[in-house]
Motif scaffolding. Structure first.
Motif, short mmCIF file in Angstrom:
data_model
loop_
_atom_site.label_atom_id
_atom_site.label_comp_id
_atom_site.label_asym_id
_atom_site.label_seq_id
_atom_site.Cartn_x
_atom_site.Cartn_y
_atom_site.Cartn_z
N PHE A 169 0.82 -1.20 0.00
CA PHE A 169 0.00 0.00 0.00
C PHE A 169 0.86 1.26 0.00
O PHE A 169 0.61 2.21 -0.76
CB PHE A 169 -0.93 -0.01 1.22
CG PHE A 169 -1.71 1.25 1.40
CD1 PHE A 169 -2.82 1.52 0.60
CD2 PHE A 169 -1.33 2.20 2.35
CE1 PHE A 169 -3.53 2.70 0.76
CE2 PHE A 169 -2.04 3.37 2.51
CZ PHE A 169 -3.16 3.63 1.71
N LEU A 170 1.89 1.25 0.86
CA LEU A 170 2.77 2.43 0.93
C LEU A 170 3.51 2.63 -0.38
O LEU A 170 3.70 3.78 -0.84
CB LEU A 170 3.74 2.26 2.10
CG LEU A 170 3.11 2.31 3.50
CD1 LEU A 170 4.15 2.02 4.56
CD2 LEU A 170 2.47 3.68 3.75
N MET A 171 3.98 1.56 -0.98
CA MET A 171 4.68 1.66 -2.26
C MET A 171 3.75 2.23 -3.33
O MET A 171 4.16 3.09 -4.14
CB MET A 171 5.20 0.29 -2.69
CG MET A 171 6.35 -0.22 -1.84
SD MET A 171 6.86 -1.89 -2.29
CE MET A 171 7.41 -1.61 -3.97
N GLY A 172 2.52 1.82 -3.32
CA GLY A 172 1.55 2.34 -4.29
C GLY A 172 1.27 3.81 -4.06
O GLY A 172 1.13 4.59 -5.01
N LEU A 173 1.19 4.19 -2.77
CA LEU A 173 0.93 5.60 -2.45
C LEU A 173 2.09 6.50 -2.90
O LEU A 173 1.89 7.57 -3.48
CB LEU A 173 0.70 5.73 -0.95
CG LEU A 173 0.41 7.14 -0.42
CD1 LEU A 173 -0.87 7.69 -1.07
CD2 LEU A 173 0.27 7.12 1.09
N VAL A 174 3.31 6.04 -2.63
CA VAL A 174 4.48 6.82 -3.05
C VAL A 174 4.51 6.97 -4.56
O VAL A 174 4.78 8.05 -5.11
CB VAL A 174 5.77 6.15 -2.53
CG1 VAL A 174 6.99 6.80 -3.15
CG2 VAL A 174 5.82 6.24 -1.01
N PHE A 175 4.24 5.89 -5.27
CA PHE A 175 4.23 5.94 -6.73
C PHE A 175 3.18 6.93 -7.22
O PHE A 175 3.42 7.71 -8.15
CB PHE A 175 3.94 4.53 -7.27
CG PHE A 175 3.80 4.50 -8.76
CD1 PHE A 175 4.92 4.49 -9.59
CD2 PHE A 175 2.54 4.49 -9.37
CE1 PHE A 175 4.78 4.47 -10.97
CE2 PHE A 175 2.40 4.48 -10.73
CZ PHE A 175 3.54 4.46 -11.55
N ARG A 180 3.91 10.24 -9.39
CA ARG A 180 3.36 10.28 -10.76
C ARG A 180 2.38 11.42 -10.92
O ARG A 180 2.33 12.08 -11.96
CB ARG A 180 2.66 8.95 -11.04
CG ARG A 180 2.05 8.84 -12.44
CD ARG A 180 3.14 8.76 -13.50
NE ARG A 180 2.58 8.60 -14.83
CZ ARG A 180 2.11 9.59 -15.58
NH1 ARG A 180 2.13 10.82 -15.09
NH2 ARG A 180 1.63 9.35 -16.78
N TYR A 181 1.58 11.68 -9.90
CA TYR A 181 0.59 12.75 -9.98
C TYR A 181 0.77 13.70 -8.80
O TYR A 181 -0.05 13.71 -7.88
CB TYR A 181 -0.82 12.17 -9.98
CG TYR A 181 -1.05 11.15 -11.08
CD1 TYR A 181 -1.25 11.58 -12.40
CD2 TYR A 181 -1.07 9.80 -10.78
CE1 TYR A 181 -1.45 10.64 -13.40
CE2 TYR A 181 -1.28 8.86 -11.78
CZ TYR A 181 -1.46 9.29 -13.11
OH TYR A 181 -1.67 8.39 -14.10
N PRO A 182 1.81 14.54 -8.79
CA PRO A 182 2.11 15.38 -7.61
C PRO A 182 1.11 16.48 -7.36
O PRO A 182 1.00 16.97 -6.25
CB PRO A 182 3.48 15.93 -7.93
CG PRO A 182 3.55 15.94 -9.42
CD PRO A 182 2.79 14.75 -9.89
N LYS A 183 0.35 17.07 -8.44
CA LYS A 183 -0.51 18.23 -8.25
C LYS A 183 -1.98 17.86 -8.12
O LYS A 183 -2.76 18.67 -7.64
CB LYS A 183 -0.35 19.21 -9.43
CG LYS A 183 1.05 19.79 -9.53
CD LYS A 183 1.15 20.75 -10.70
CE LYS A 183 2.56 21.35 -10.83
NZ LYS A 183 2.70 22.29 -11.97
#
Length: 454
Positions: A418-424, A428-431
């Motif tokens: 879950f954390l790895m997915g959240l970081v990605f 990928r979509y910072p804004k």
């Protein structure tokens, strides 16, 4: 019928051509099958005549049979009455499966050498008190499957050498229960009897001294009666078949026979409990059979006593087939290692970690293919001796780890993923995850950026 009359008419004239007129050496057609053999007792040549199913309605004439005849088998004929016979050296007479309703008092007058007599499965209701008087050498007597309700006083008194007696399947319960020494005093049965069969005679109880003088009794069958408990029996017993009675439990209080080698307790739906130490006193026990008792769901860990202390009990055969057993404690491995034959088939076994110990005895368990799981459902009908770590992974923590460890590992792995997915996602979509209105600047904001000087 005409052929038999013709043979009798011709052979009534002295002639050598009629010797053994009722015998044939190679066929059953119209004749008995007669054979020569060496008598083990006398080491002399003897003859036997097998006359099974020949349709005889009368007892045959010994003059038409070999002069050295010692065994005559008349099973499955239609003989209705037994009249006087001529002199014969006959030693074994089998009259089972006939229609005999009457036997003359002097029928055995000329059969004084008889050792074996089988009158089973006829329609006898009574006997003359002196009918067995000439049979001083008789050792084996089978009167089973007739319709005797009582027997005349002193009937067995002349049979001083009698060792085998079968009275099974006669309604003799009331007669046998009327006296504490009915065999000894009423019937005069020899104290030498070693084998006694009283199956299905409507017995439910008898006096504690019922077997008073029978200290040589070794083999006793009491099947299909109405006993609620195991009564007092001779200490000399080596074989007991108590199947088909109304026992609800087996207790060491009733099994104190130090000479008993074989015990059968089968076909008893009422049997539910095997008490601790039930068989502990049977120090000579070699074979135990408990089958077809659907309410025996638990075979106690201490049926033979503490496994580590049962040094005096060495059963060679244990048969627990077709009961209601769901498990068997691994402490029995101590006994199984010294056994020759084990049968546990057709029980509703619950397959869990406690069944794997049975796989050690694959070569000793009879009909091992029928030793199958009943539960859990995903293992139903699975052969217990073919179970592997893949069927019950929780039983192999060294391979799969403990259940608690596996759950923790799964939770940790899920959290990491879950954390790895959240970081990605953030990378990928910072804004997209921030609302511009919340920043306090922009075209619709009351604030604006300060002008920049050149």
């Amino acid at each position: 019928m005409y052929l038999k009359l013709l043979v009798f008419a011709v052979c009534s004239v002295p002639s050598t051509i009629c010797l053994d007129a009722m015998c044939s050496s190679d066929t059953f057609e119209n004749k008995c099958l007669c054979k020569k053999f060496t008598n083990e007792d006398t080491n002399l040549p003897s003859s036997l005549a097998n006359c099974n199913g020949m349709g005889y309605v009368n007892f045959p004439d010994f003059s038409l049979l070999p002069s050295d005849l010692t065994i005559l088998d008349l099973t499955m004929n239609q003989i209705q009455a037994l009249d006087s016979t001529s002199k014969s050296s006959l030693r074994k007479l089998i009259l089972a499966y006939n229609d005999i309703t009457e036997m003359k008092a002097d029928f055995f007058r000329n059969l004084t050498e008889l050792v074996w007599l089988d009158l089973s499965r006829n329609q006898l209701t009574t006997l003359d008190a002196d009918v067995f008087l000439p049979l001083k050498s008789l050792v084996y007597l089978d009167l089973s499957y007739n319709t005797f309700q009582q027997l005349p006083g002193g009937l067995l008194a002349p049979l001083s050498l009698l060792k085998f007696l079968d009275l099974s399947y006669n309604p003799l319960g009331v007669f046998l229960g009327q006296s504490e020494e009915v065999f000894n005093r009423n019937l005069g049965a020899s104290a030498n009897i070693s084998h006694l069969h009283l199956n299905s005679v409507n017995l439910s109880d008898f006096h504690p001294n019922f077997f008073g003088v029978y200290t040589l009794l070794k083999h006793l069958e009491l099947q299909d009666n109405s006993f609620n408990y195991i009564p007092a029996l001779p200490n000399s017993l080596e074989y007991l078949d108590f199947s088909g009675n109304n026992l609800s439990f087996v207790s060491p209080a009733y099994l104190t026979y130090s000479s008993m080698k074989v015990l059968r307790l089968s076909r008893m739906p009422s049997l539910e409990n095997i008490h601790h130490y039930a068989f502990y006193n049977l120090v000579a026990l070699e074979k135990l059979i408990i089958t077809d008792c659907p309410n025996v769901r638990n075979f106690t860990d201490y049926a033979f006593g503490l496994a580590s202390k049962t040094v005096n009990i060495h059963p060679k055969k244990l048969i627990l087939a077709r009961n209601g057993l769901t498990s068997l404690n691994s402490t029995y491995a101590h006994l199984f290692r010294n056994m020759e034959h084990i049968e546990l088939s057709h029980n509703p076994w619950e397959c869990n970690c406690d069944v794997f110990w049975l796989q050690e005895f694959n070569k000793k368990i009879f009909r091992s293919g029928e030793l199958r799981c009943s539960s859990p459902s995903h293992l139903a009908r699975k052969r217990i001796l073919s179970l592997t770590h893949q069927d019950l992974p929780e039983c192999f923590p060294e391979i799969y780890g403990k259940t608690s460890h596996r759950v923790t590992i799964i939770l940790l792995m899920s959290t990491v993923l879950f954390l790895m997915g959240l970081v990605f996602y953030l990378i990928r979509y910072p804004k997209t995850w921030i609302n511009p209105n919340q920043l306090g600047i922009g075209p619709h904001s009351p604030y604006s950026q300060a002008p920049q000087e050149a």
